[in-house]
Design a protein around this motif. Structure first.
Motif, PDB file in Angstrom:
ATOM      1  N   VAL A  55       4.606  21.948   0.605  1.00 19.97           N
ATOM      2  CA  VAL A  55       4.036  22.622  -0.540  1.00 19.97           C
ATOM      3  C   VAL A  55       2.936  23.778   0.094  1.00 19.97           C
ATOM      4  CG1 VAL A  55       3.165  23.042  -2.680  1.00 19.97           C
ATOM      5  CG2 VAL A  55       4.778  21.240  -2.525  1.00 19.97           C
ATOM      6  N   ILE A  56       3.314  25.065   0.357  1.00 20.61           N
ATOM      7  CA  ILE A  56       2.115  26.017   0.789  1.00 20.61           C
ATOM      8  C   ILE A  56       1.563  26.675  -0.321  1.00 20.61           C
ATOM      9  CG2 ILE A  56       1.617  27.667   2.622  1.00 20.61           C
ATOM     10  CD1 ILE A  56       4.276  26.787   4.249  1.00 20.61           C
ATOM     11  N   GLU A  57       0.714  26.492  -0.940  1.00 21.61           N
ATOM     12  CA  GLU A  57      -0.083  26.712  -2.172  1.00 21.61           C
ATOM     13  C   GLU A  57      -1.550  26.790  -1.908  1.00 21.61           C
ATOM     14  OE1 GLU A  57      -0.982  28.621  -5.054  1.00 21.61           O
ATOM     15  OE2 GLU A  57       1.252  28.229  -5.456  1.00 21.61           O
ATOM     16  N   ASP A  58      -2.292  27.726  -2.162  1.00 22.20           N
ATOM     17  CA  ASP A  58      -3.646  27.679  -2.232  1.00 22.20           C
ATOM     18  C   ASP A  58      -4.296  27.530  -3.415  1.00 22.20           C
ATOM     19  OD1 ASP A  58      -3.047  30.429  -3.018  1.00 22.20           O
ATOM     20  OD2 ASP A  58      -4.990  31.044  -2.518  1.00 22.20           O
ATOM     21  N   GLU A  59      -3.863  27.483  -4.548  1.00 19.86           N
ATOM     22  CA  GLU A  59      -4.365  27.254  -5.756  1.00 19.86           C
ATOM     23  C   GLU A  59      -4.203  25.837  -6.119  1.00 19.86           C
ATOM     24  OE1 GLU A  59      -3.451  29.993  -9.198  1.00 19.86           O
ATOM     25  OE2 GLU A  59      -2.346  31.382  -7.840  1.00 19.86           O
ATOM     26  N   LYS A  60      -5.214  25.116  -6.281  1.00 23.47           N
ATOM     27  CA  LYS A  60      -5.370  23.668  -6.220  1.00 23.47           C
ATOM     28  C   LYS A  60      -4.630  23.181  -7.278  1.00 23.47           C
ATOM     29  CE  LYS A  60      -8.895  21.488  -4.843  1.00 23.47           C
ATOM     30  NZ  LYS A  60     -10.262  21.337  -4.608  1.00 23.47           N
ATOM     31  N   ASN A  61      -4.700  23.786  -8.732  1.00 27.73           N
ATOM     32  CA  ASN A  61      -4.075  23.262  -9.980  1.00 27.73           C
ATOM     33  C   ASN A  61      -2.815  23.733  -9.718  1.00 27.73           C
ATOM     34  OD1 ASN A  61      -6.748  23.000 -11.107  1.00 27.73           O
ATOM     35  ND2 ASN A  61      -6.717  24.859 -12.219  1.00 27.73           N
ATOM     36  N   ILE A  62      -2.209  24.679  -9.204  1.00 32.23           N
ATOM     37  CA  ILE A  62      -0.622  24.607  -9.530  1.00 32.23           C
ATOM     38  C   ILE A  62      -0.043  23.717  -8.376  1.00 32.23           C
ATOM     39  CG2 ILE A  62       1.286  26.316  -8.531  1.00 32.23           C
ATOM     40  CD1 ILE A  62      -0.395  28.389  -9.637  1.00 32.23           C
ATOM     41  N   GLY A  63      -0.772  23.511  -7.012  1.00 32.29           N
ATOM     42  CA  GLY A  63      -0.613  22.504  -6.219  1.00 32.29           C
ATOM     43  C   GLY A  63      -0.471  21.151  -6.750  1.00 32.29           C
ATOM     44  N   ASN A  64      -1.554  20.866  -7.403  1.00 30.19           N
ATOM     45  CA  ASN A  64      -1.492  19.550  -7.999  1.00 30.19           C
ATOM     46  C   ASN A  64      -0.265  19.060  -9.193  1.00 30.19           C
ATOM     47  OD1 ASN A  64      -3.926  18.944  -6.656  1.00 30.19           O
ATOM     48  ND2 ASN A  64      -5.234  19.321  -8.356  1.00 30.19           N
ATOM     49  N   TYR A  65       0.081  20.396  -9.670  1.00 31.58           N
ATOM     50  CA  TYR A  65       1.116  20.225 -10.817  1.00 31.58           C
ATOM     51  C   TYR A  65       2.204  20.018 -10.166  1.00 31.58           C
ATOM     52  CZ  TYR A  65       4.569  22.320 -13.970  1.00 31.58           C
ATOM     53  OH  TYR A  65       5.564  22.644 -14.941  1.00 31.58           O
ATOM     54  N   ILE A  66       2.791  20.799  -8.946  1.00 32.03           N
ATOM     55  CA  ILE A  66       3.680  20.598  -8.045  1.00 32.03           C
ATOM     56  C   ILE A  66       3.913  19.250  -7.441  1.00 32.03           C
ATOM     57  CG2 ILE A  66       4.934  21.514  -6.223  1.00 32.03           C
ATOM     58  CD1 ILE A  66       4.018  23.994  -6.792  1.00 32.03           C
ATOM     59  N   ASP A  67       2.654  18.671  -7.041  1.00 24.95           N
ATOM     60  CA  ASP A  67       2.582  17.253  -6.578  1.00 24.95           C
ATOM     61  C   ASP A  67       3.035  16.290  -7.326  1.00 24.95           C
ATOM     62  OD1 ASP A  67       1.676  15.185  -4.946  1.00 24.95           O
ATOM     63  OD2 ASP A  67       0.275  16.334  -4.243  1.00 24.95           O
TER      64      ASP A  67
ATOM     65  N   ILE B 287       4.765  16.653 -10.070  1.00 23.47           N
ATOM     66  CA  ILE B 287       6.439  16.422 -10.500  1.00 23.47           C
ATOM     67  C   ILE B 287       7.220  15.979  -9.121  1.00 23.47           C
ATOM     68  CG2 ILE B 287       8.227  18.251 -10.842  1.00 23.47           C
ATOM     69  CD1 ILE B 287       6.284  20.370 -12.158  1.00 23.47           C
ATOM     70  N   LEU B 288       6.857  16.340  -8.102  1.00 25.06           N
ATOM     71  CA  LEU B 288       7.643  15.976  -7.001  1.00 25.06           C
ATOM     72  C   LEU B 288       7.343  14.401  -6.611  1.00 25.06           C
ATOM     73  CD1 LEU B 288       7.337  19.034  -4.600  1.00 25.06           C
ATOM     74  CD2 LEU B 288       9.008  18.438  -6.334  1.00 25.06           C
ATOM     75  N   ASN B 289       6.193  14.002  -6.786  1.00 20.06           N
ATOM     76  CA  ASN B 289       6.027  12.550  -6.599  1.00 20.06           C
ATOM     77  C   ASN B 289       6.709  11.619  -7.555  1.00 20.06           C
ATOM     78  OD1 ASN B 289       4.379  11.890  -4.188  1.00 20.06           O
ATOM     79  ND2 ASN B 289       3.036  13.385  -5.108  1.00 20.06           N
ATOM     80  N   SER B 290       6.744  12.209  -8.817  1.00 18.10           N
ATOM     81  CA  SER B 290       7.400  11.525  -9.954  1.00 18.10           C
ATOM     82  C   SER B 290       8.971  11.458  -9.786  1.00 18.10           C
ATOM     83  CB  SER B 290       6.684  11.823 -11.201  1.00 18.10           C
ATOM     84  OG  SER B 290       7.322  13.297 -11.607  1.00 18.10           O
TER      85      SER B 290
ATOM     86  N   THR C  29       9.114  32.644 -10.353  1.00 22.43           N
ATOM     87  CA  THR C  29       8.124  33.342 -10.617  1.00 22.43           C
ATOM     88  C   THR C  29       7.259  32.376 -11.459  1.00 22.43           C
ATOM     89  OG1 THR C  29       9.312  35.407 -10.744  1.00 22.43           O
ATOM     90  CG2 THR C  29       7.382  35.535 -11.833  1.00 22.43           C
ATOM     91  N   LYS C  30       5.903  32.622 -11.275  1.00 20.13           N
ATOM     92  CA  LYS C  30       4.933  31.470 -11.925  1.00 20.13           C
ATOM     93  C   LYS C  30       4.704  32.139 -13.330  1.00 20.13           C
ATOM     94  CE  LYS C  30       2.244  30.600  -7.840  1.00 20.13           C
ATOM     95  NZ  LYS C  30       0.795  30.736  -7.151  1.00 20.13           N
ATOM     96  N   PRO C  31       4.550  31.625 -14.530  1.00 17.60           N
ATOM     97  CA  PRO C  31       4.454  29.969 -14.462  1.00 17.60           C
ATOM     98  C   PRO C  31       6.010  29.597 -14.675  1.00 17.60           C
ATOM     99  CG  PRO C  31       3.874  30.847 -16.488  1.00 17.60           C
ATOM    100  CD  PRO C  31       4.074  31.929 -15.763  1.00 17.60           C
ATOM    101  N   PHE C  32       6.265  28.261 -14.105  1.00 19.10           N
ATOM    102  CA  PHE C  32       7.549  27.759 -14.297  1.00 19.10           C
ATOM    103  C   PHE C  32       7.634  26.480 -14.787  1.00 19.10           C
ATOM    104  CE2 PHE C  32       5.517  27.480 -10.164  1.00 19.10           C
ATOM    105  CZ  PHE C  32       5.495  26.118 -10.012  1.00 19.10           C
ATOM    106  N   GLY C  33       8.615  25.882 -15.271  1.00 19.74           N
ATOM    107  CA  GLY C  33       8.511  24.668 -15.656  1.00 19.74           C
ATOM    108  C   GLY C  33       9.155  23.497 -14.813  1.00 19.74           C
ATOM    109  N   ALA C  34       8.852  22.314 -14.891  1.00 22.52           N
ATOM    110  CA  ALA C  34       9.321  21.163 -14.044  1.00 22.52           C
ATOM    111  C   ALA C  34      10.765  21.275 -13.729  1.00 22.52           C
ATOM    112  CB  ALA C  34       8.811  19.834 -14.538  1.00 22.52           C
ATOM    113  N   GLU C  35      11.626  21.188 -14.860  1.00 23.46           N
ATOM    114  CA  GLU C  35      13.010  21.220 -14.738  1.00 23.46           C
ATOM    115  C   GLU C  35      13.667  22.276 -14.007  1.00 23.46           C
ATOM    116  OE1 GLU C  35      14.751  18.736 -15.447  1.00 23.46           O
ATOM    117  OE2 GLU C  35      12.830  17.625 -16.162  1.00 23.46           O
ATOM    118  N   GLU C  36      13.054  23.404 -13.969  1.00 23.35           N
ATOM    119  CA  GLU C  36      13.494  24.680 -13.228  1.00 23.35           C
ATOM    120  C   GLU C  36      13.140  24.198 -11.839  1.00 23.35           C
ATOM    121  OE1 GLU C  36      12.933  29.297 -12.745  1.00 23.35           O
ATOM    122  OE2 GLU C  36      11.614  28.456 -14.013  1.00 23.35           O
ATOM    123  N   LEU C  37      11.972  23.875 -11.613  1.00 23.70           N
ATOM    124  CA  LEU C  37      11.448  23.751 -10.027  1.00 23.70           C
ATOM    125  C   LEU C  37      12.403  22.571  -9.450  1.00 23.70           C
ATOM    126  CD1 LEU C  37       9.636  23.876  -7.828  1.00 23.70           C
ATOM    127  CD2 LEU C  37       8.216  22.164  -8.814  1.00 23.70           C
TER     128      LEU C  37
END
Length: 231
Positions: free
Chosen positions: A9-21, A23-26, A103-111
């Motif tokens: 994940v190459i993303e500089d916005e910490k909140n979005i990065g944590n959100y993606i993190d 989702i993926l870890n779970s 495109t941001k914002p996006f949901g977990a299921e779409e990702l």
């Protein structure tokens, strides 16, 4: 034992990065994080991820430049994640080598759906030389889709790198893969040309797979050239 698929994940916005993190870890993915383009490029070449999630608005390099640099040495699936909504920018990213665009914002299921699609395409490309998604020979079974390695009915635990090596060789069973080719495929184009890291990993693999590592049955060494998997 299944090997987790690695998502960079190459993303500089910490909140979005944590959100993606989260989702993926779970969902049983291994996550690598990069807050800027240069770190992302370094992680890509050193860890060889299965999928890259790339933000275009990075603090050091423009995401399109990162995309172009990665495409210079790798066909890894890249999903662009961006707040840029203009159709022209989406087309530019896709034409530049991106496999998908969210495109941001996006949901977990779409990702997760986009990632699954990217992984399927990667698997189909990697299996272009064979119709099978399983390598099976003399008691050794490699299930590429489930990322499982079985020997005589027993599950074999391999590290991420070991699995990638075995998978690469099995997908090209019968072909001699040169040391340089393997190094670039697994560790990226800037890998040290010294084969020591490859020899160490291969020795570990043989201890796990071969009844007698000194007289291998599955993975053969072509002296001075590379390795070949039993066809």
């Amino acid at each position: 034992m299944a090997n987790k698929q690695t998502i960079l994940v190459i993303e500089d916005e910490k909140n979005i990065g944590n959100y993606i993190d989260t989702i993926l870890n779970s969902n049983e993915y291994k996550v690598l994080r990069a807050m800027n383009g240069r770190t992302g490029l370094s992680l890509c070449t050193s860890h060889h991820p299965e999928v890259i999630l790339l933000d275009l608005g990075l603090p050091d390099l423009d995401g399109m430049e990162v995309l172009q640099q990665i495409r210079g040495f790798s066909s890894v699936p890249i999903i662009v994640i961006s707040a840029r909504t203009q159709e022209k920018e989406k087309v530019e990213a896709l034409d530049g080598g991106a496999d998908d665009y969210i495109t941001k914002p996006f949901g977990a299921e779409e990702l997760l759906a986009r990632i699954r699609t990217a992984l399927r395409h990667r698997l189909q490309t990697g299996q272009s030389q064979t119709q099978d998604l399983i390598y099976s020979k003399d008691g050794l079974v490699i299930d590429f889709e489930r990322r499982l390695v079985m020997l005589q009915g027993n599950s074999i635990h391999l590290t991420q790198i070991e699995y990638k090596l075995v998978s690469l060789l099995a997908q090209n069973a019968g072909r001699v893969l040169t040391y340089d080719f393997i190094l670039k495929e697994i560790w990226g184009p800037y890998a040290d040309t010294d084969n020591q890291i490859l020899r160490v990993n291969m020795a570990n693999i043989r201890r796990k797979l071969e009844a007698n590592p000194a007289e291998p049955h599955y993975i053969f060494t072509e002296i001075g050239v590379g390795y070949r998997m039993l066809e």
